[in-house]
Structures are given as C-alpha cells and as structure tokens.
Design an enzyme around this catalytic site. Structure first.
Site, short mmCIF file in Angstrom:
data_model
loop_
_atom_site.label_atom_id
_atom_site.label_comp_id
_atom_site.label_asym_id
_atom_site.label_seq_id
_atom_site.Cartn_x
_atom_site.Cartn_y
_atom_site.Cartn_z
N CYS A 164 0.85 -1.19 0.00
CA CYS A 164 0.00 0.00 0.00
C CYS A 164 0.89 1.25 0.00
CB CYS A 164 -0.93 0.10 1.19
SG CYS A 164 -2.06 -1.29 1.34
N ARG B 205 3.36 -0.09 -5.22
CA ARG B 205 3.21 -0.70 -3.90
C ARG B 205 1.89 -1.45 -3.75
NH1 ARG B 205 6.78 1.36 -0.13
NH2 ARG B 205 5.41 0.68 1.55
N TRP C 107 -2.98 -2.51 -1.65
CA TRP C 107 -2.73 -3.92 -1.95
C TRP C 107 -3.48 -4.67 -0.85
CZ3 TRP C 107 -0.14 -8.19 0.33
CH2 TRP C 107 0.08 -9.26 -0.54
N ASN D 41 -1.12 1.72 5.89
CA ASN D 41 -0.32 0.68 5.23
C ASN D 41 0.12 -0.30 6.30
OD1 ASN D 41 1.65 -0.74 3.76
ND2 ASN D 41 3.21 0.82 4.15
N GLY D 42 0.03 -1.60 6.02
CA GLY D 42 0.45 -2.60 7.01
C GLY D 42 -0.76 -3.28 7.63
N GLU E 233 15.75 -17.64 -11.12
CA GLU E 233 15.46 -16.23 -11.34
C GLU E 233 14.81 -16.00 -12.72
OE1 GLU E 233 15.09 -13.70 -9.67
OE2 GLU E 233 15.31 -12.02 -11.04
N LYS F 263 11.17 -14.37 -13.18
CA LYS F 263 10.98 -13.16 -13.97
C LYS F 263 9.87 -13.36 -14.99
CE LYS F 263 12.41 -10.79 -12.38
NZ LYS F 263 13.08 -10.39 -11.17
N GLU G 252 6.27 -13.86 -13.25
CA GLU G 252 5.66 -12.71 -12.57
C GLU G 252 5.16 -11.64 -13.54
OE1 GLU G 252 7.98 -10.29 -9.81
OE2 GLU G 252 9.78 -10.72 -10.93
N HIS H 149 14.74 -36.72 -11.97
CA HIS H 149 14.09 -37.20 -10.75
C HIS H 149 12.62 -36.78 -10.69
CE1 HIS H 149 17.87 -38.68 -9.28
NE2 HIS H 149 18.43 -37.52 -9.57
N LYS I 289 5.67 -3.90 -5.26
CA LYS I 289 7.13 -3.79 -5.30
C LYS I 289 7.77 -4.15 -3.98
CE LYS I 289 11.11 -2.63 -7.10
NZ LYS I 289 11.71 -3.64 -7.99
O1 M6R Z 1 12.77 -5.27 -1.77
P1 M6R Z 1 13.23 -6.69 -1.69
O2 M6R Z 1 14.46 -6.95 -2.48
O3 M6R Z 1 13.39 -7.16 -0.27
O4 M6R Z 1 12.07 -7.56 -2.33
C1 M6R Z 1 12.11 -8.96 -2.29
C2 M6R Z 1 11.10 -9.56 -3.23
O5 M6R Z 1 9.81 -9.18 -2.87
C3 M6R Z 1 11.37 -9.15 -4.69
O6 M6R Z 1 12.65 -9.50 -5.09
C4 M6R Z 1 10.34 -9.83 -5.61
O7 M6R Z 1 10.55 -11.21 -5.66
C5 M6R Z 1 10.41 -9.22 -7.02
N1 M6R Z 1 9.09 -8.96 -7.51
C6 M6R Z 1 11.03 -10.10 -8.03
O8 M6R Z 1 11.12 -9.52 -9.27
#
Ligand code: M6R
Length: 624
Positions: free
Chosen positions: A2, A27, A74, A98-99, A482, A486, A489, A505, A619
C-alpha cells in the site's frame, strides 16, 4: 504494501495526491482513494482498480482546501472493493493506512458493543473509529494518537486528518515506512521518497514508533511517550530525473538497460587503486572480526534470495565459509540455531520487506552480527543493520527486480573475494585477477544487451508457449530460478527453474513439444593465475549440461540455450542459441541473467500484460 501520500500546504492537493499515488502505485494497485478537507468537511473519493479509475472519477472536481491524504491499496483485510478502499472515515476522522493492525478484531468487538457500525472489512476502519472515540473524549489529533498507539499490535504506518483541526496532518510509522517531505510552506507524507522527490529533496525518515505532526510551515516529531524529538532532516541523493522512464516503454526495460551503469556505480569506490584489488571500505574496517567468522546465514525473499543463492557459491568457493540461504518468511519460524561467531547477511532492494526485517531482528536478538546488502538508503533494513553495503543501483520502479539483482550479485562477488583474501584463501594475485574480471563486467553487460533484437525475435515465436522450463547447474541453478520467476511474474506463463541434474528425478515428466526449455550453458574463461579451487578453473559441468539438454530434446522440448559466443557445440543442439561474451565462472551468473530478463520482458510485452505492475504483486512487501 500500500502507498500513502499526504499534503498540507497552499496548493490544490488533488493533483499532488494523484501524482504521488501514481508514483506509489507499484506498492499496490487493487484500489485507490483520496480525501481533501474542504472547509470543515472532508470529501472522500475512492475507486476500485488503478489510479486511472480514481482520476476519471475526479475529473470534474475542483477543490479549495489545502490539506489531503491519499492511498493506493494492496488488499490484505477485505476484498479489493471500493468499500474497502482507503481513506476510511469515522466522525471527523479520515485515515489511510499501510500494514496490518493485528489485533483489530478485538477492538472491533469492543467498538461494536458501543454500537459503532462498520462499512468495510478492513482493520483501517477500526483504527479510524478508535480515533473518533478519543476525539469525542476531547483529545486533539496528536493526543489521540498517543493514546491509541499503545493499543495497537502489528507493523503499520498511517496518515490521519481531523475536520476540527484543519491545519494538521499527522503521520505515524511503526514497522512500515513513512517519510516526511519539507517544502516551502508545504509539507508532505509519503510511503516512499519517489512520490515527493520532484517536489522536495528535504526529508525526514520516520523511525520506529515516531509521530509526525505536519503543519504547512513546520513539522514536529514525537515519540510514542509524547516526548518531543529533534528532526533529522536529510537531503536526498536521487534526482527526480532518475525516477522517469527516459523514453523507454516501461520502467523494467529502462532498468534492464541501466545495468551496466548500475554495476559500475556499485563497484565504484570498492577497488583500491594501489593494490588493484577489491576493497570495500566498510569491510576493510572490520576485517579482523571477519577473519574469525565461522558461518554465514543469508536471508532474503524472491529475487533477492536468488542473489543469496549465488552468493553461497561465491562465499563457499572464494572465502571457504559455510553458508546457508533461507527464505525470509521461513527463517524465524524454524527457530534457527545461530552461532555468536556467525554473520547474518540480509539482502533486499527496498530494505522494507517485512520477512527480511524480521530475520534481521531474529539474528540481532540472538546476538549475531548483521550485514545488509540494500539499495535504499535510510530504509529500515539499512538503519537497523550493524553494517550496510549499498548497491547503488538507483531507484528501481518496475515491480520485477532487474538491476537490483545484478548489483546484489556484484556486491556479493566483491564481498566474497575480499573475504577470501582477508582469510588467506585466495592469493593477492588471484584477487587481482578476479578484480580485473569484474572491471570488465559493465562493458560485457552492455555487449549482452546488444542481443536484444535477436531475443525479441525469439520471444515472438515463444509468446504463446504455455510452459517454460529453465535449467542450469552449479552457480547457474539460482539463475534458472530467477529466469523462471521473472517470466512468470510479468507474463503469467507457467515457468519453473531446476538444477539440470535434478530433471531426471521427476520434472522431466513435464517435457513435451509444448514446452520451451531454457538451458544455461555458458563457457567459463579459465583464470590465468592458479586459483586452486576445485571446479573454478575449468568447465567441468559443461558436458553434463549437454547431456541434460539431450534428455529434454529427446522428449520433444524446444531448446533455447544461453551460451557463449563462438561455442561450437550448443548452437547445433538448440533451436535457438544466444551467445554471450565470454567471462569467468563467477561472473557468468550475472551475464546470463541479462538475456533472461530481456526474454521475459518481451514475452510479457507481446502478451500485453502490465509489465511494470503485474497483477497481484507489489514492489515492496511490507506485510507478512
Ligand atoms: O525489496 P526486496 O528486495 O526485499 O524484495 C524482495 C522480493 O519481494 C522481490 O525481489 C520480488 O521477488 C520481485 N518482484 C522479483 O522480481
């Protein structure tokens, strides 16, 4: 999660709040709303979905007031409906939050017994009613805040206004970030500097439990006990220009292209010109302590955790320190047994990820030293860690992490090489060679980005593929994870990353003609000096990954190899081959990441998804 924005000044708040919300939309973007105090009445506007919907609703509205708050959500408590959208009101109080208020249900029951009725399912509305109750007993907004904070459990930040105090905006930060901006006869509140950086670069990062009472021409800070605090006003380094898209279609694409500069900025200041070796100044200062470290725990989430997985290879190979890597969300709950002689490394772009922060606090509570690799200065993680190494990637706006990841890898590489030298594992000659390799990296990253046209063509043929499988061995296994993260997401395609040897396996059952299999098989440059570390100097796994490739090919999978230019073997065996410039074993994970980011970006873009703000994500994840 948020985003919060607040304004108290002389201008029309509508534009400032909407603009701030757009900059905070990363956010969360389930719903949005603003509230503006008009005379002695607060006007509230809310809309489900993106800020755009809220903006459309507000097109014909003009305001005379100069005080307002806004929110982009969010969803945690309550569905993403307009009803649950912030701001929430109770009597003269209007509030954005927020939170999570963890004990909101208990307060809600008590309030309901005194005949308070609720119009949403949120914890936020409960907070608004708690304020209303205190105001009714004659307290001011600030004194109500002091009375309410001890009643709340959880991590949160909020901004609140009161119709009966038209010149006052109150903000609280308690485990979630909130920043005060100080302009000329105007003050701001925001969850992140990027919402206000183009308006002022003078900010106060509220610390745990601090209360800011913002008037248009000054700000007062208080502790939860009501004690007046001295404000620590900072002048920010990041410019508003760095926050813009600079002509790219998406922030993600811009950030992919910024990687050579971001890596160069991360390296800058960490190479000693006299010795020609890596010397991170902060590490140099505590080198005697680091000599005796017996074990390292790396804790992070998502992409940052993938960086940690590569870091394990670096730290074990270069510095011979046994290293574990944990998910932030698991670490504290598995009751980790931490040795006082160990070190916990936290990795985070934002420095505000709740699970990573909790891991930091768990380590500190066990008396273990903490070191953070972080991109955001003054973030909670940076402030609370014993030592911080900044990645200098600049602001990362796209939800999908790109330059934060490659700069985290760069920092981990430097840390491991320096520790290796400090601990006498690698010779000065090897350290010099590893430093020279690193200095070439920004240039190699730039060269790899020249392959974008070819990768875009490959993306066109793959855009409708339902299933992607990424495989790599050794320090490229985390890069397979990774690459898959990527793609999934931002494109919503199903993707999995695996260590290539694990295929047989189970996962090989998934491979058929529909599957695209991305194979990570770059060649390693053999070091000129004798770095006598097994598996470091040659390509011992090269043939093994070739046979893993054959296994998927035999089952009909379309193979796309990320390899090294000039390689004579893999191009023949692959449907598509992307040849990267040759680099070392340790830098191949960084270089191989680049085409995977570009591929994910173009597939997502062709699929027409919202690349910078993919569905259901945010984010920085500041809730558990
Ligand atoms: O701000 P941070 O690096 O702690 O965030 C960690 C993850 O939330 C962040 O890397 C998330 O997996 C990204 N969306 C990946 O692209």
């Amino acid at each position: 999660m948020c985003g919060i924005i607040g304004y108290n000044g002389y201008q029309d708040p509508k534009g400032i709040l909407l603009d701030g919300l757009k900059r905070l939309e990363y956010r969360g973007y389930d719903s949005a709303g603003i509230a503006i105090l008009e005379g002695d009445k607060t006007e509230v506007f809310r809309a489900e979905g993106r800020i755009q919907q809220l903006e459309t609703k507000l097109t014909r509205h003009q305001f005379k007031g100069h005080l307002g708050i806004g929110h982009t959500r969010w969803a945690t408590h309550g569905a993403p409906t307009e009803n649950n959208a912030h701001p929430h009101q109770a009597g003269p109080i209007t509030l954005v939050h927020n939170g999570i208020i963890e004990n909101y249900l208990g307060h809600k029951l008590i309030l309901e017994k005194s005949h308070v009725s609720f119009s949403s399912d949120t914890d936020t509305e409960v907070l608004a009613h708690l304020f209303d109750r205190e105001l009714k007993s004659g307290l001011s907004l600030k004194d109500s805040t002091l009375k309410i904070l001890p009643l709340l459990k959880g991590s949160y930040a909020f901004a609140v206004i009161n119709e009966n105090e038209p010149g006052t905006l109150v903000g609280v930060s308690n485990g979630a970030p909130l920043i005060v901006g100080i302009g000329e006869n105007e003050t701001f509140l925001a969850s992140d500097v990027q919402a206000i950086l183009h308006r002022t670069n003078r900010v106060i990062y509220l610390e745990e439990g601090q209360i800011a009472v913002c008037k248009s021409n000054h700000v007062e800070l208080f502790s939860q006990e009501g004690e007046s605090l001295k404000a620590n006003i900072k002048t920010l380094h990041w410019t508003a220009d760095q926050m813009e898209k600079a002509g790219y279609r998406h922030y993600m694409l811009k950030e992919i292209h910024e990687q050579s500069q971001a890596i160069a900025n991360t390296i800058s200041g960490c190479i000693d010109p006299n010795s020609g070796t890596i010397q991170i100044p902060q590490i140099e200062k505590i080198k005697d302590t680091l000599k005796s470290i017996s074990r390292i725990s790396i804790v992070a989430c998502g992409t940052a955790r993938h960086a940690g997985l590569v870091g394990k290879y670096y730290l074990e190979r270069f510095a011979k320190i046994s290293t574990d890597v944990d998910f932030g969300s698991e670490f504290r709950y598995r009751q980790p047994v931490l040795d006082k002689n160990s070190l916990t490394i936290l990795i985070s772009q934002s420095g505000e990820t709740a699970d990573t922060l909790a891991a930091l606090r768990e380590s500190k509570s066990q008396g273990v030293s903490t070191l953070s690799i972080c991109n955001v200065r003054e973030s909670s993680l940076a402030r609370e860690s014993d030592l911080v190494l900044y990645t200098n990637a600049g602001p990362e706006i796209g939800v999908a992490s790109t330059k934060a990841f490659t700069t985290q890898l760069t920092m981990l590489y430097m840390l491991a090489v320096q520790l290796g030298e400090i601990r006498g594992i690698i010779s000065n000659e090897s350290a010099k060679e590893l430093t020279t390799d690193l200095m070439h990296l920004p240039h190699l990253v730039d060269n790899s980005l020249r392959l974008e046209g070819k990768i875009e063509e490959i993306a066109q043929t793959l855009q409708d593929t339902p299933f992607f499988f990424y495989m790599g061995r050794d320090n490229l296994y985390p890069i397979a994870l990774e690459g898959a993260l990527k793609l999934k997401e931002i494109s919503y395609a199903h993707a999995e990353g695996y260590p290539a040897g694990e295929l047989k396996h189970g996962p090989i059952a998934l491979i058929d003609r529909q599957a695209a299999v991305i194979v990570l098989a770059p060649l390693n440059n053999s070091p000129k000096s004798k770095i006598s570390l097994k598996g470091f100097e040659d390509n011992i796994l090269f043939e093994k990954i070739l046979s893993n490739l054959q296994q998927v090919k035999a089952r009909g999978g379309q193979v796309i190899t990320i390899g090294t230019e000039g390689d004579g073997l893999f191009p023949k065996e692959s449907k598509y081959f992307i040849g990267l410039p040759k680099t070392s074993w340790a830098l191949n994970p960084i270089l191989s990441t680049i085409p995977l980011q570009v591929l994910a970006y173009h597939i997502a873009s062709l699929r027409g998804t919202d690349v910078d703000k993919p569905r259901n994500l945010a984010k920085s994840v500041t809730v558990e």
